[in-house]
Design an enzyme around this catalytic site. Sequence first.
Site, PDB file in Angstrom:
ATOM      1  N   SER A  66       5.883   7.008  71.489  1.00  0.00           N
ATOM      2  CA  SER A  66       6.683   7.694  72.511  1.00  0.00           C
ATOM      3  C   SER A  66       6.129   9.041  72.957  1.00  0.00           C
ATOM      4  O   SER A  66       6.685   9.649  73.881  1.00  0.00           O
ATOM      5  CB  SER A  66       8.116   7.884  72.010  1.00  0.00           C
ATOM      6  OG  SER A  66       8.843   6.681  72.137  1.00  0.00           O
ATOM      7  N   LYS A  69       5.595   9.433  76.631  1.00  0.00           N
ATOM      8  CA  LYS A  69       6.606   9.899  77.584  1.00  0.00           C
ATOM      9  C   LYS A  69       6.263  11.265  78.177  1.00  0.00           C
ATOM     10  O   LYS A  69       6.825  11.652  79.215  1.00  0.00           O
ATOM     11  CB  LYS A  69       7.976   9.933  76.927  1.00  0.00           C
ATOM     12  CG  LYS A  69       8.538   8.551  76.583  1.00  0.00           C
ATOM     13  CD  LYS A  69       9.918   8.634  75.963  1.00  0.00           C
ATOM     14  CE  LYS A  69      10.540   7.257  75.759  1.00  0.00           C
ATOM     15  NZ  LYS A  69       9.909   6.494  74.665  1.00  0.00           N
ATOM     16  N   SER A 130      14.527  10.233  73.599  1.00  0.00           N
ATOM     17  CA  SER A 130      13.415   9.282  73.661  1.00  0.00           C
ATOM     18  C   SER A 130      13.860   7.886  74.061  1.00  0.00           C
ATOM     19  O   SER A 130      13.291   6.886  73.609  1.00  0.00           O
ATOM     20  CB  SER A 130      12.670   9.234  72.315  1.00  0.00           C
ATOM     21  OG  SER A 130      11.381   8.688  72.474  1.00  0.00           O
ATOM     22  N   LYS A 258       7.332  16.413  71.701  1.00  0.00           N
ATOM     23  CA  LYS A 258       7.682  14.988  71.745  1.00  0.00           C
ATOM     24  C   LYS A 258       7.275  14.263  70.465  1.00  0.00           C
ATOM     25  O   LYS A 258       6.156  14.422  69.976  1.00  0.00           O
ATOM     26  CB  LYS A 258       6.995  14.312  72.937  1.00  0.00           C
ATOM     27  CG  LYS A 258       7.540  12.922  73.214  1.00  0.00           C
ATOM     28  CD  LYS A 258       8.956  12.983  73.728  1.00  0.00           C
ATOM     29  CE  LYS A 258       9.678  11.648  73.670  1.00  0.00           C
ATOM     30  NZ  LYS A 258      10.038  11.237  72.282  1.00  0.00           N
TER      31      LYS A 258
END
Length: 448
Positions: A66, A69, A130, A258
């Site tokens: 993730s 992202k 997320s 993140k």
Amino acid sequence: MKKQTQKKLIISFLAVFLLSLFVGQATPAKAAPAIDINAKNAILIDADTGKILYEKNADQAAPIASMSKMMTEYLVLEAIDEGSITWETETQIDEFLHSFSANANSSGVGLRLNHNYTVKELYYAMAIYSDNATTMALARLISGSEGEFVKRMNEKAAELGLPDYHFVNSSGLPNSMLGENRPAGTDLDAENMLSAESVALLAYSLIRDYPEVLDVSSIPQFEFYGEKLNNWNWMLKHDPSESPLYASFYYEGLDGLKTGTTTAAGYCFTGTAEKNGTRLISVVMGASSEPERFNETRKLLDHGFNHFEQIEVYPEGYQLKGNKELKVVKGKEKEVQISTKAPVKLIVEKGVDKSAFKAEYVLDEKVVSKDQEITAPFKKGTNVGHMVISYDGEDLGYVTGNDDQLQVPLVTDTAVEKTNWFVLMMRGIGGFFSDIWSSVANTVKGWF
């Protein structure tokens, strides 16, 4: 004979002893201690310059989960900046995204069918919780389909200069989890692959171009349609009464960026923190557990803040000896001073000797001739080239590709107006007679 030999031995011993004292005094500051990061790939950089402070297998491409992202966030913020969408633009989801969002294993926030969601709502769910379905919804909104959005992700990666990248979807999930709904043109067994260096450069570019990204990534908890959702970033300041485990990992000054987790990627985290005016970016990939990715991030950031500092290597208005001025052609003044437009500030190991840095001028051939002449008229602050700074020592370089160099513009200190035709004519006449006199003088010298 023996006495002479003894004297020589004593003198030699004293010489070695004194030399050792001198060398001991001249020894430079100790280098930052080595650290061992328990992750497959890791990197630490300065967020202002992209200077690499630590790296471990940082050039090896690996799944990033993730953390992908961050590229989706970049393209969403770019679309808002360009005006193609706004924070209040609305969109709906289809049956696939509805079912996917209902799955707790995919960080689902429980999106509803036949409901208008704003870009802001979807972005917050993506960046903080997320959520994968909201990520795909944003990708479809911006590019019409996730397949087209993936093309844009790879194009943007190239534009930003990422050295290693391969995006196959907007969320960072394995394509196998998406099945028939994976982006068009991508393989079923594919996964987003970047090196730690590329992830760091992506984070660097995101913060540089859209610093407002930190306003959202720093939110520890938010409410989405009546449900409180925690940020997966344990290092933010979570409420101890609601998240006692998270609260124990708090790191002062950290405000992003993140997390990411898949079976192939392991536990990953791109962190960023600011202390005393210095911002660092860390990347940990392939950690073996959720706590470990945050513990290793702490080690990286502590290493950077404790053993590195920002110093001013050269001040604004710096001039190299013997290169302080340029000749002026057709100007009221015959010379003009030049100097650096801004100070040169670098992040270096604490105690480094400034003499290890070297500087040289590179003049712009379009403005300055080979004879180092500039033609009037020109304004104060006219760019005439740049000063290149290099470091004479071990250096890990920059994720931005600047290697061990930094450039600062060189400008004129004053303006110079063009002189009038009469002065130019008189200078020409003076030069003519000066050439004649020189010729005559040389001829006379030749007689003797």
